[in-house]
Design a protein around this motif. Structure first.
Motif, PDB file in Angstrom:
ATOM      1  N   UNK A  21       0.857  -1.190   0.000  1.00  0.00           N
ATOM      2  CA  UNK A  21       0.000   0.000   0.000  1.00  0.00           C
ATOM      3  C   UNK A  21       0.890   1.237   0.000  1.00  0.00           C
ATOM      4  N   UNK A  22       0.660   2.145  -0.955  1.00  0.00           N
ATOM      5  CA  UNK A  22       1.476   3.356  -1.055  1.00  0.00           C
ATOM      6  C   UNK A  22       1.049   4.376  -0.021  1.00  0.00           C
ATOM      7  N   UNK A  63       1.768  -2.640   7.465  1.00  0.00           N
ATOM      8  CA  UNK A  63       0.525  -1.881   7.642  1.00  0.00           C
ATOM      9  C   UNK A  63      -0.190  -2.411   8.884  1.00  0.00           C
ATOM     10  N   UNK A  64      -0.204  -1.619   9.940  1.00  0.00           N
ATOM     11  CA  UNK A  64      -0.847  -2.015  11.186  1.00  0.00           C
ATOM     12  C   UNK A  64      -2.207  -1.330  11.269  1.00  0.00           C
ATOM     13  N   UNK A  65      -3.306  -2.112  11.328  1.00  0.00           N
ATOM     14  CA  UNK A  65      -4.624  -1.482  11.453  1.00  0.00           C
ATOM     15  C   UNK A  65      -4.662  -0.522  12.632  1.00  0.00           C
ATOM     16  N   UNK A 121      -7.807   2.608   1.208  1.00  0.00           N
ATOM     17  CA  UNK A 121      -6.851   2.338   2.274  1.00  0.00           C
ATOM     18  C   UNK A 121      -6.023   3.585   2.541  1.00  0.00           C
ATOM     19  N   UNK A 122      -6.106   4.095   3.749  1.00  0.00           N
ATOM     20  CA  UNK A 122      -5.347   5.268   4.162  1.00  0.00           C
ATOM     21  C   UNK A 122      -4.144   4.812   4.990  1.00  0.00           C
ATOM     22  N   UNK A 123      -2.953   5.197   4.584  1.00  0.00           N
ATOM     23  CA  UNK A 123      -1.757   4.914   5.375  1.00  0.00           C
ATOM     24  C   UNK A 123      -1.198   6.212   5.918  1.00  0.00           C
ATOM     25  N   UNK A 124      -0.898   6.215   7.199  1.00  0.00           N
ATOM     26  CA  UNK A 124      -0.375   7.414   7.832  1.00  0.00           C
ATOM     27  C   UNK A 124       0.572   7.029   8.958  1.00  0.00           C
ATOM     28  N   UNK A 164      -1.545   2.319  10.205  1.00  0.00           N
ATOM     29  CA  UNK A 164      -0.349   2.989  10.717  1.00  0.00           C
ATOM     30  C   UNK A 164       0.863   2.262  10.156  1.00  0.00           C
ATOM     31  N   UNK A 165       1.808   3.008   9.622  1.00  0.00           N
ATOM     32  CA  UNK A 165       3.004   2.402   9.040  1.00  0.00           C
ATOM     33  C   UNK A 165       4.012   2.132  10.149  1.00  0.00           C
TER      34      UNK A 165
END
Length: 417
Positions: free
Chosen positions: A210-211, A261-263, A408-411, A255-256
């Motif tokens: 996931x980017x 990728x950690x939910x 999918x939101x990665x932050x 959460x990266x």
């Protein structure tokens, strides 16, 4: 005497409304923004010719300029018009502007007729001298009123709007002037960046990479404190339901952490967007103050997921169809990170949806994604230099009588705003 002050009040009100609209339009339609600002200043200035009774030439110029504004409005409402190529919508604000413009024209025309009749009864020279002696006393007062109204229209009145923060960026894509001529500063700017990450992560056990997810401007219509609810189609103040094609949103927040990728559970996800006619709730100038349709938030579950039931959003002038989203984390009442962006939908689906009621009542979509300055511009966090919107497209599929949209939101939830 009453007609002169009534005409002055009408042109002043119209000018104030245009001044309130001008800075926001600069963000996505520079020509229109400049037209509103220059026109608004001119309309406010026209208080002086009306109150000081400068005579028929000035009244006629005021009528002509106002008529041009009204003609532009009417032409740009027509589908396939030569100016925008599309039919624009209407809202309470635009209707109010046209009503006050028509009122000014009516009073100014009546004044011309009145003065022409009076000239036949009075000695023109003595009447002019009397008017000049009386009007000289008003110069400084009227000048002060004009300046005060211009400043109020540009900077003071917009403060009555709900949370007027950063607006659309300019056509080049860099962060632009907000709806009310403001840019995020200080802590607001820090919050805008909090939560972004340039890292990618891998979902387990699927091993799908996931980017990083770019941020975009919050826009002028965010309102905090909306209801905690999954179904945002109703308005809690009136009980009414929004009509439109069903759209179920699934937002997965991650959460990266060292490439994984950690939910992210317990995060607050806010969603807000326009209705089928391009109107937002809780916006004074759109006549929806006190309403909260198509607004709400959810807390992500143990899988980092928040779900919403809504309707497919409509368009409004100058913007591609989009959905606003904000993800925040808290420790108690203290906000620890904030990520803000916008989701986009495929042009082909947007066009198809707007052939069906109630969307068809509003006309064809105003602009495509690629024509939208925010979509094709840089992200506000510096992750993407151009076409940030391409990284914010909903994964859209058919579901029953509507659509399912997932994202999918990665932050980086460890970043603080």
């Amino acid at each position: 005497m009453v007609m002169y002050y009534a005409a002055a009040a009408a042109t002043a009100t119209t000018g104030l409304l245009h001044l309130m609209l001008g800075p926001n339009n600069l963000g996505f339609n520079v020509n229109q923004g400049i037209l509103f600002i220059v026109g608004g200043i001119t309309q406010v200035f026209w208080i002086i010719p009306m109150v000081r009774r400068w005579g028929t030439p000035w009244y006629a110029i005021g009528i002509g300029g106002t008529a041009v504004f009204m003609a532009l409005f009417l032409i740009t409402r027509m589908p396939g018009n030569p100016i925008t190529g599309r039919g624009g919508g209407t809202n309470p604000m635009s209707i109010a502007v046209e009503v006050f413009e028509a009122t000014f024209i009516g009073f100014a025309a009546a004044i011309i007729v009145y003065e022409n009749r009076m000239k036949k009864r009075l000695d023109e020279k003595s009447a002019t001298e009397l008017s000049t002696r009386k009007n000289k006393k008003l110069v400084s007062i009227l000048t002060g009123i004009v300046v005060a109204l211009v400043l109020a229209g540009l900077f003071v009145l917009p403060m009555t709007m709900p949370r007027p923060m950063g607006g659309p960026p300019a056509q080049g894509g860099s962060p632009g002037i907000g709806q009310f001529g403001q840019q995020p500063q200080g802590q607001q700017a820090a919050n805008l960046l909090g939560g972004s990450t340039s890292q990618t992560c891998t979902l387990t056990p699927s091993l799908v990479e996931v980017e990083s997810t770019p941020q975009q401007t919050e826009g002028p219509y965010f309102v905090d404190g909306m209801p905690n609810r999954s179904d945002i189609t109703s308005d809690t103040s009136t009980g009414s339901l929004q009509q439109g094609i069903p759209l179920n949103l699934v937002v997965n927040v991650y959460d990266v952490d060292n490439g994984s990728c950690i939910p992210l559970s317990g995060a607050q996800v806010d969603i807000w967007h326009a209705d089928s006619q391009g109107v937002y709730s809780e916006v004074l100038l759109q006549g929806t103050s006190g309403q909260n349709f198509l607004r709400g938030y959810q807390i992500t579950n143990e899988n980092g997921t928040a779900t919403f039931s809504t309707v497919y959003p409509g368009w409004y002038e100058g913007r591609a169809i989009h959905i606003h989203v904000k993800v925040r984390t808290f420790e108690g009442t203290q906000e620890t990170s904030e990520w803000t962006s916008q989701f986009y939908l495929p042009d082909s689906v947007n066009e198809q949806v707007h052939t069906q009621p109630p969307y068809s009542n509003h006309g064809p979509v105003d602009i495509s994604n690629e024509e939208d300055g925010i979509y094709r511009g840089a992200s506000t966090d510096g992750l993407i230099q151009s076409n940030a919107g391409q990284h914010l497209m909903l994964n859209l599929t058919h579901q029953d009588q509507g659509y399912l949209g997932t994202f999918n939101v990665t932050l980086d939830a460890n970043q603080t705003g």
